[in-house]
Write an enzyme that holds these catalytic residues in place. Structure first.
Site, short mmCIF file in Angstrom:
data_model
loop_
_atom_site.label_atom_id
_atom_site.label_comp_id
_atom_site.label_asym_id
_atom_site.label_seq_id
_atom_site.Cartn_x
_atom_site.Cartn_y
_atom_site.Cartn_z
CE LYS A 16 17.45 -3.16 7.46
NZ LYS A 16 16.40 -3.02 8.50
NE ARG A 95 11.87 -1.48 3.91
CZ ARG A 95 13.00 -0.97 4.41
NH1 ARG A 95 14.13 -1.15 3.82
NH2 ARG A 95 12.99 -0.29 5.49
NE ARG A 134 18.22 4.00 14.10
CZ ARG A 134 17.74 3.15 13.20
NH1 ARG A 134 18.50 2.18 12.74
NH2 ARG A 134 16.51 3.27 12.77
NE ARG A 166 16.53 6.33 10.06
CZ ARG A 166 16.53 5.09 9.57
NH1 ARG A 166 17.64 4.41 9.46
NH2 ARG A 166 15.41 4.54 9.19
NE ARG A 177 11.42 3.24 9.98
CZ ARG A 177 12.48 3.55 10.75
NH1 ARG A 177 12.34 4.43 11.71
NH2 ARG A 177 13.63 2.98 10.53
P1 ATP Z 1 16.99 0.53 9.81
O1 ATP Z 1 17.81 1.51 9.07
O2 ATP Z 1 16.84 0.81 11.23
O3 ATP Z 1 17.41 -0.88 9.56
P2 ATP Z 1 14.66 0.66 8.14
O4 ATP Z 1 14.94 -0.63 7.49
O5 ATP Z 1 13.23 0.95 8.46
O6 ATP Z 1 15.48 0.74 9.42
P3 ATP Z 1 15.84 2.22 6.08
O7 ATP Z 1 16.17 0.96 5.37
O8 ATP Z 1 16.88 3.17 6.40
O9 ATP Z 1 15.14 1.92 7.45
O10 ATP Z 1 14.65 2.92 5.28
C1 ATP Z 1 14.07 4.11 5.74
C2 ATP Z 1 12.81 4.38 4.95
O11 ATP Z 1 13.12 4.49 3.53
C3 ATP Z 1 11.74 3.30 5.02
O12 ATP Z 1 10.92 3.45 6.16
C4 ATP Z 1 10.99 3.55 3.71
O13 ATP Z 1 10.14 4.66 3.80
C5 ATP Z 1 12.11 3.91 2.74
N1 ATP Z 1 12.65 2.72 2.04
C6 ATP Z 1 13.91 2.23 2.16
N2 ATP Z 1 14.07 1.11 1.42
C7 ATP Z 1 12.89 0.88 0.83
C8 ATP Z 1 12.39 -0.14 -0.04
N3 ATP Z 1 13.17 -1.15 -0.44
N4 ATP Z 1 11.10 -0.05 -0.44
C9 ATP Z 1 10.31 0.95 -0.06
N5 ATP Z 1 10.70 1.93 0.78
C10 ATP Z 1 11.97 1.91 1.22
MG MG Z 2 19.22 0.99 7.76
#
Ligand code: ATP
Ligand code: MG
Length: 225
Positions: A16, A95, A134, A166, A177
């Site tokens: 993403k 999400r 990463r 991370r 996750r």
């Molecule tokens: P990546 O960055 O690899 O795409 P990801 O989607 O798991 O992975 P991030 O979007 O960076 O990672 O989110 C990291 C963490 O932050 C999640 O595992 C969660 O704990 C929290 N988080 C981020 N967005 C949300 C959300 N919309 N709702 C709930 N928790 C969230």
């Molecule tokens: Mg991300």
């Protein structure tokens, strides 16, 4: 013309962040917001929000829907992104099905709605391999030691600051996750399919996915939205 208001969803590590930054290079009029980057910034600042987020993130858990909705609402309104002209892309929010409902109630008073949702569909085994390589900068810039290495090892290309791993990219947390992502995917997909804004792009690498993503977005923009 109406602004593009899009969401990019995909499993953790599906690309993403990488694809968003490629897209913004082509279409710099789009503003972007990453929920994970906001939370990491708050944690780095040691704010109350950051302290609250830390324990969830370290376990690989999602933060409560209402908490996330308030955070994103504040950011959207503060940045004035909900006017009639501003195109934006959200990465990492919503999400869950409930977050999608929360987001709609933030947008409706501004006569606004999400008009494009991209799902990045990358095989989980490809993702698991990728995560070990990463490294990230505090700004959210992402590097992969194999495919997209920094110019100077372990240093950010733009600021020269150190990169870090991370804490939630370790194999155990990552598995949590990934499972949570797939558990929430179906309700989100249904919600946006009903609205007719859902597009899935599949592939194993960001190089394969990017042209598909770009043409989907360009077609959407040309359609007048
Ligand atoms: P990546 O960055 O690899 O795409 P990801 O989607 O798991 O992975 P991030 O979007 O960076 O990672 O989110 C990291 C963490 O932050 C999640 O595992 C969660 O704990 C929290 N988080 C981020 N967005 C949300 C959300 N919309 N709702 C709930 N928790 C969230
Ligand atoms: Mg991300």
């Amino acid at each position: 013309m109406n602004p593009l208001r899009m969401i990019i969803m995909g499993a953790p590590g599906s690309g993403k962040g990488t694809l968003t930054s490629k897209l913004l290079k082509k279409l710099p009029q789009i503003h972007s917001l990453s929920s994970g980057d906001i939370l990491r910034r708050e944690m780095a600042n040691g704010s109350e929000i950051g302290k609250m987020a830390k324990s969830y993130i370290e376990r690989g858990d999602l933060l409560p829907d209402k908490f996330m909705a308030n955070l994103i609402q504040a950011e959207l309104e503060q940045q004035k992104w909900l006017d009639a002209k501003t195109s934006f892309l959200l990465d990492g929010f919503p999400r869950t099905g409930n977050q999608a409902i929360e987001l709609e109630s933030v947008l409706v008073p501004h006569n606004s709605d999400i008009n494009m949702v991209i799902e990045l569909d990358v095989p989980p085994e490809v993702i698991l391999n990728r995560i070990a390589n990463r490294w990230v900068h505090i700004s959210g810039r992402v590097y992969n030691l194999e495919y997209n290495p920094p110019k100077v090892p372990f240093k950010d290309d733009i600021t020269g600051e150190p990169l870090f791993k991370r804490p939630d990219d370790n194999p155990e947390t990552f598995k949590v996750r990934l499972d949570k992502y797939f558990a929430e995917l179906e309700p989100l997909r249904e919600y946006y399919e009903k609205k007719g804004v859902y597009v899935k792009v599949s592939g194993e690498t960001s190089d394969i996915i990017f042209p598909k993503l770009l043409s989907a977005v360009e077609a959407k923009v040309k359609s007048g939205l």
